[in-house]
Every structure is written in C-alpha cells, then in structure tokens.
Write a protein that holds these residues in place. Structure first.
Motif, PDB file in Angstrom:
ATOM      1  N   GLU A   1       0.752  -1.062   0.007  1.00  0.00           N
ATOM      2  CA  GLU A   1      -0.093  -0.232   0.148  1.00  0.00           C
ATOM      3  C   GLU A   1       0.922   1.184  -0.115  1.00  0.00           C
ATOM      4  O   GLU A   1       0.638   2.136  -0.530  1.00  0.00           O
ATOM      5  CB  GLU A   1      -0.877  -0.001   1.206  1.00  0.00           C
ATOM      6  CG  GLU A   1      -2.027  -0.952   0.958  1.00  0.00           C
ATOM      7  CD  GLU A   1      -2.739  -1.516   2.443  1.00  0.00           C
ATOM      8  OE1 GLU A   1      -3.752  -1.814   2.523  1.00  0.00           O
ATOM      9  OE2 GLU A   1      -2.171  -0.857   3.615  1.00  0.00           O
ATOM     10  N   GLN A   2       2.068   1.239   0.691  1.00  0.00           N
ATOM     11  CA  GLN A   2       2.853   2.329   0.635  1.00  0.00           C
ATOM     12  C   GLN A   2       3.499   2.584  -0.849  1.00  0.00           C
ATOM     13  O   GLN A   2       3.809   3.684  -0.937  1.00  0.00           O
ATOM     14  CB  GLN A   2       3.965   2.209   1.596  1.00  0.00           C
ATOM     15  CG  GLN A   2       3.610   2.153   3.134  1.00  0.00           C
ATOM     16  CD  GLN A   2       4.635   2.154   4.258  1.00  0.00           C
ATOM     17  OE1 GLN A   2       5.753   2.576   3.806  1.00  0.00           O
ATOM     18  NE2 GLN A   2       4.533   1.921   5.310  1.00  0.00           N
ATOM     19  N   GLN A   3       3.921   1.425  -1.417  1.00  0.00           N
ATOM     20  CA  GLN A   3       4.134   1.685  -2.741  1.00  0.00           C
ATOM     21  C   GLN A   3       3.221   2.335  -3.637  1.00  0.00           C
ATOM     22  O   GLN A   3       3.489   3.105  -4.455  1.00  0.00           O
ATOM     23  CB  GLN A   3       4.773   0.192  -3.321  1.00  0.00           C
ATOM     24  CG  GLN A   3       5.563   0.337  -4.635  1.00  0.00           C
ATOM     25  CD  GLN A   3       6.760   1.245  -4.409  1.00  0.00           C
ATOM     26  OE1 GLN A   3       6.646   2.108  -4.771  1.00  0.00           O
ATOM     27  NE2 GLN A   3       8.026   0.542  -4.263  1.00  0.00           N
ATOM     28  N   MET A   4       2.133   2.080  -3.487  1.00  0.00           N
ATOM     29  CA  MET A   4       0.737   2.444  -4.377  1.00  0.00           C
ATOM     30  C   MET A   4       0.678   3.851  -3.889  1.00  0.00           C
ATOM     31  O   MET A   4       0.574   4.702  -4.842  1.00  0.00           O
ATOM     32  CB  MET A   4      -0.348   1.800  -3.837  1.00  0.00           C
ATOM     33  CG  MET A   4      -0.465   0.263  -4.365  1.00  0.00           C
ATOM     34  SD  MET A   4      -2.043  -0.417  -3.642  1.00  0.00           S
ATOM     35  CE  MET A   4      -1.580  -2.419  -3.858  1.00  0.00           C
TER      36      MET A   4
ATOM     37  N   LEU B   1      10.660  -3.782  -4.687  1.00  0.00           N
ATOM     38  CA  LEU B   1      11.408  -4.168  -3.628  1.00  0.00           C
ATOM     39  C   LEU B   1      10.816  -4.583  -2.375  1.00  0.00           C
ATOM     40  O   LEU B   1       9.830  -3.448  -1.931  1.00  0.00           O
ATOM     41  CB  LEU B   1      12.259  -2.828  -3.192  1.00  0.00           C
ATOM     42  CG  LEU B   1      13.476  -3.075  -2.319  1.00  0.00           C
ATOM     43  CD1 LEU B   1      14.460  -4.190  -2.648  1.00  0.00           C
ATOM     44  CD2 LEU B   1      14.078  -1.843  -1.807  1.00  0.00           C
ATOM     45  N   GLY B   2      10.927  -5.607  -1.605  1.00  0.00           N
ATOM     46  CA  GLY B   2      10.249  -6.068  -0.431  1.00  0.00           C
ATOM     47  C   GLY B   2       8.957  -6.418  -0.540  1.00  0.00           C
ATOM     48  O   GLY B   2       8.012  -6.496   0.323  1.00  0.00           O
ATOM     49  N   LEU B   3       8.352  -6.371  -1.712  1.00  0.00           N
ATOM     50  CA  LEU B   3       6.911  -6.964  -1.794  1.00  0.00           C
ATOM     51  C   LEU B   3       6.721  -8.378  -2.108  1.00  0.00           C
ATOM     52  O   LEU B   3       7.511  -8.840  -2.956  1.00  0.00           O
ATOM     53  CB  LEU B   3       6.221  -6.026  -3.048  1.00  0.00           C
ATOM     54  CG  LEU B   3       6.434  -4.468  -3.053  1.00  0.00           C
ATOM     55  CD1 LEU B   3       5.562  -3.648  -4.115  1.00  0.00           C
ATOM     56  CD2 LEU B   3       5.535  -4.081  -1.460  1.00  0.00           C
ATOM     57  N   ALA B   4       5.499  -8.608  -1.909  1.00  0.00           N
ATOM     58  CA  ALA B   4       5.148 -10.419  -2.228  1.00  0.00           C
ATOM     59  C   ALA B   4       4.794 -10.396  -3.685  1.00  0.00           C
ATOM     60  O   ALA B   4       4.389  -9.372  -4.199  1.00  0.00           O
ATOM     61  CB  ALA B   4       3.965 -10.617  -1.474  1.00  0.00           C
ATOM     62  N   PRO B   5       4.920 -11.528  -4.312  1.00  0.00           N
ATOM     63  CA  PRO B   5       4.945 -11.655  -5.839  1.00  0.00           C
ATOM     64  C   PRO B   5       3.525 -11.095  -6.367  1.00  0.00           C
ATOM     65  O   PRO B   5       3.408 -10.685  -7.460  1.00  0.00           O
ATOM     66  CB  PRO B   5       5.052 -13.110  -5.827  1.00  0.00           C
ATOM     67  CG  PRO B   5       5.942 -13.526  -4.804  1.00  0.00           C
ATOM     68  CD  PRO B   5       5.673 -12.816  -3.655  1.00  0.00           C
ATOM     69  N   ILE B   6       2.238 -11.571  -5.552  1.00  0.00           N
ATOM     70  CA  ILE B   6       1.134 -11.040  -5.925  1.00  0.00           C
ATOM     71  C   ILE B   6       1.044  -9.783  -6.057  1.00  0.00           C
ATOM     72  O   ILE B   6       0.466  -9.037  -7.074  1.00  0.00           O
ATOM     73  CB  ILE B   6       0.005 -11.685  -5.243  1.00  0.00           C
ATOM     74  CG1 ILE B   6      -1.380 -11.555  -5.835  1.00  0.00           C
ATOM     75  CG2 ILE B   6       0.040 -11.323  -3.862  1.00  0.00           C
ATOM     76  CD1 ILE B   6      -2.324 -12.367  -5.294  1.00  0.00           C
ATOM     77  N   ILE B   7       1.721  -8.790  -5.202  1.00  0.00           N
ATOM     78  CA  ILE B   7       1.453  -7.469  -5.040  1.00  0.00           C
ATOM     79  C   ILE B   7       2.528  -6.847  -6.252  1.00  0.00           C
ATOM     80  O   ILE B   7       2.121  -6.010  -7.057  1.00  0.00           O
ATOM     81  CB  ILE B   7       1.981  -6.858  -3.644  1.00  0.00           C
ATOM     82  CG1 ILE B   7       1.045  -7.459  -2.422  1.00  0.00           C
ATOM     83  CG2 ILE B   7       1.951  -5.487  -3.686  1.00  0.00           C
ATOM     84  CD1 ILE B   7      -0.422  -7.130  -2.717  1.00  0.00           C
ATOM     85  N   THR B   8       3.519  -7.566  -6.282  1.00  0.00           N
ATOM     86  CA  THR B   8       4.687  -7.038  -7.656  1.00  0.00           C
ATOM     87  C   THR B   8       3.987  -7.078  -8.813  1.00  0.00           C
ATOM     88  O   THR B   8       4.133  -6.095  -9.737  1.00  0.00           O
ATOM     89  CB  THR B   8       5.859  -7.937  -7.460  1.00  0.00           C
ATOM     90  OG1 THR B   8       6.619  -7.509  -6.163  1.00  0.00           O
ATOM     91  CG2 THR B   8       6.810  -7.320  -8.620  1.00  0.00           C
ATOM     92  N   LYS B   9       3.280  -8.152  -9.087  1.00  0.00           N
ATOM     93  CA  LYS B   9       2.548  -8.343 -10.715  1.00  0.00           C
ATOM     94  C   LYS B   9       1.468  -7.228 -10.560  1.00  0.00           C
ATOM     95  O   LYS B   9       1.148  -6.667 -11.737  1.00  0.00           O
ATOM     96  CB  LYS B   9       1.919  -9.655 -10.408  1.00  0.00           C
ATOM     97  CG  LYS B   9       1.274 -10.081 -11.763  1.00  0.00           C
ATOM     98  CD  LYS B   9       0.548 -11.480 -11.781  1.00  0.00           C
ATOM     99  CE  LYS B   9       0.111 -11.718 -13.163  1.00  0.00           C
ATOM    100  NZ  LYS B   9      -0.632 -13.169 -13.154  1.00  0.00           N
ATOM    101  N   ARG B  10       0.650  -6.928  -9.569  1.00  0.00           N
ATOM    102  CA  ARG B  10      -0.208  -5.846  -9.643  1.00  0.00           C
ATOM    103  C   ARG B  10       0.407  -4.607  -9.699  1.00  0.00           C
ATOM    104  O   ARG B  10      -0.012  -3.853 -10.604  1.00  0.00           O
ATOM    105  CB  ARG B  10      -0.997  -5.684  -8.387  1.00  0.00           C
ATOM    106  CG  ARG B  10      -2.225  -4.957  -8.384  1.00  0.00           C
ATOM    107  CD  ARG B  10      -2.917  -4.939  -7.122  1.00  0.00           C
ATOM    108  NE  ARG B  10      -4.109  -3.863  -7.132  1.00  0.00           N
ATOM    109  CZ  ARG B  10      -4.749  -3.433  -5.981  1.00  0.00           C
ATOM    110  NH1 ARG B  10      -4.524  -3.930  -5.040  1.00  0.00           N
ATOM    111  NH2 ARG B  10      -5.732  -2.406  -6.278  1.00  0.00           N
TER     112      ARG B  10
END
Length: 236
Positions: free
Chosen positions: A140-143, A164-173
C-alpha cells in the motif's frame, strides 16, 4: 524526451557512473537493469539533480538540465518514486497525495480529476485516505508513493525498484499498473528494477548496467532472449 550523454557521477572520490549515454523517447517505457550496486539508483538521482553530474550533459525536452537544482527539474515535469518508497509516515494518505500537487498551478478541477484517477487505479487508497501513511502495508505504501508521483502530473516518471520487498502477487499488480499508467495516461516511464524478468517484459527498450557503465542496450524482447542476460540476470 531525455538525452543523457557521456555522464560521469562521483560520490567523493568514488566514481559511480562512467561515461554513460542513454535516451528516453516520449511515450515509451525504458528499463535499466543490473546487479545491486551497479549504479542504477545513482543514474536516477543524477537525472533528478540530487547527485550532480561531474561531466557530460543531460537534456530534457531539448533543454539542458545539467546542474539544475532538483526542485527546478521537478517543476519541468520529472517525478521520481524513490527506492524504499519514502512516503511521509506521519501524514495521512490524502496529505501525502496533496504533497504531490505542491508545484502544480493548474485548476483545482483538474487536480480533483487526477485524484479520482488515482483512486481508480488504487481503490485501497480511497479506503485508507484518512489513515497515516506509516500504518499502511508495504504494498500500500508503494501504491501511495506511485500515486503521489502521479499527482505531480509528470511528463517523465522515474521508478526506482518498485518491487523491492513486496510479495509476488503485489509485485505483479504494481507492474500491471505501471503498464496502465504508460498506456492510458500517456506517461513516459524510466524504470530501474532488479527483477529483470518483469522489467524487460513491460519495457519497450532496456539498458544493462555493470559497475557504472552501460554494457548493452536493445528492445525488451531481445534482451529477454539474450543468453548473457539470461545467465547474469534471469537465473537461467
């Protein structure tokens, strides 16, 4: 849109960038890949005027911005999402987004429209708009960091390690959103990313950096298929 020609950058006596030359064309996504410590983030910091170029020139839309202060470069339409997100943790989501409009002089109605667009891209931020930024999850902070940059209405968006530091599913989004920002909002994007596979899949063109030097450039597809790139950066 952007031309970097024969640029050197130093930290004290240590040379971080060595005679690098790159260009970014309007409307495309370009990516810069390389190992940790190769000089990728320094390249973005040099473009933004935070770390001055010791040699060479940087032009943005035909204007020489070499040596220009960072705030003046930002006012020209270059906005960076820094590595590690760097949101304001004690400000609310809305206050963070308001900071993105600090240099804008257009109508409030346009700013309101851009805010609506941000909430369309990241609905979770609308739900969290009165929440302090520091209480958000990493994704959410990256968003929020990306949205704050969008609120500057950039001509050129610089993204430093968005996965950086994000779960794969969030990275894909996040990467799907990067493509959407480029295609639907017509924003030119300069992407620095250690996840070379994802970066090259979304990029029109890519550059490979090793120890402060550009060693290779080609289309994203061709770099993905390049045996040397596969071995060094794709784990193949």
């Amino acid at each position: 849109m952007l031309k970097i020609k024969n640029v050197d950058t130093y930290y004290g006596n240590i040379q971080a960038l060595k005679n690098i030359s790159m260009d970014v064309r309007e409307g495309e996504i370009i990516t810069l890949i390389g190992a940790n410590g190769a000089g990728k983030s320094t390249t973005l910091m040099t473009l933004c005027g935070v770390v001055p170029a010791a040699k060479g020139t940087i032009e943005f839309q035909g204007q020489d911005i070499t040596g220009m202060p960072a705030d003046q470069i930002a006012a020209l339409g270059i906005s960076q999402v820094p590595e590690g997100r760097r949101i304001f943790p004690y400000l609310t989501v809305m206050e963070n987004l308001d900071m993105g409009t600090f240099l804008r002089k257009d109508k409030k109605s346009q700013i309101k429209k851009d805010l609506e667009n941000v909430f369309e891209l990241f609905p979770i931020l609308a739900d969290r708009k009165n929440q302090q930024g520091g209480t958000l999850s990493g994704g959410e902070q990256q968003m929020l960091a990306i949205s704050r940059a969008i609120m500057t209405k950039p001509k050129l968006l610089l993204l430093d390690e968005p996965s950086l530091g994000l779960a794969p599913i969030i990275t894909k989004r996040i990467f799907n959103i990067i493509k959407k920002i480029n295609q639907e909002y017509k924003t030119t994007i300069f992407l620095v990313e250690q996840n070379a596979n994802l970066a090259l899949k979304v990029a029109d063109r890519g550059y490979v950096m090793e120890t402060g030097t550009i060693t290779m450039t080609d289309s994203g597809d061709k770099l993905l298929a390049n045996e040397a790139v596969k071995k060094a950066y794709l784990g193949m």
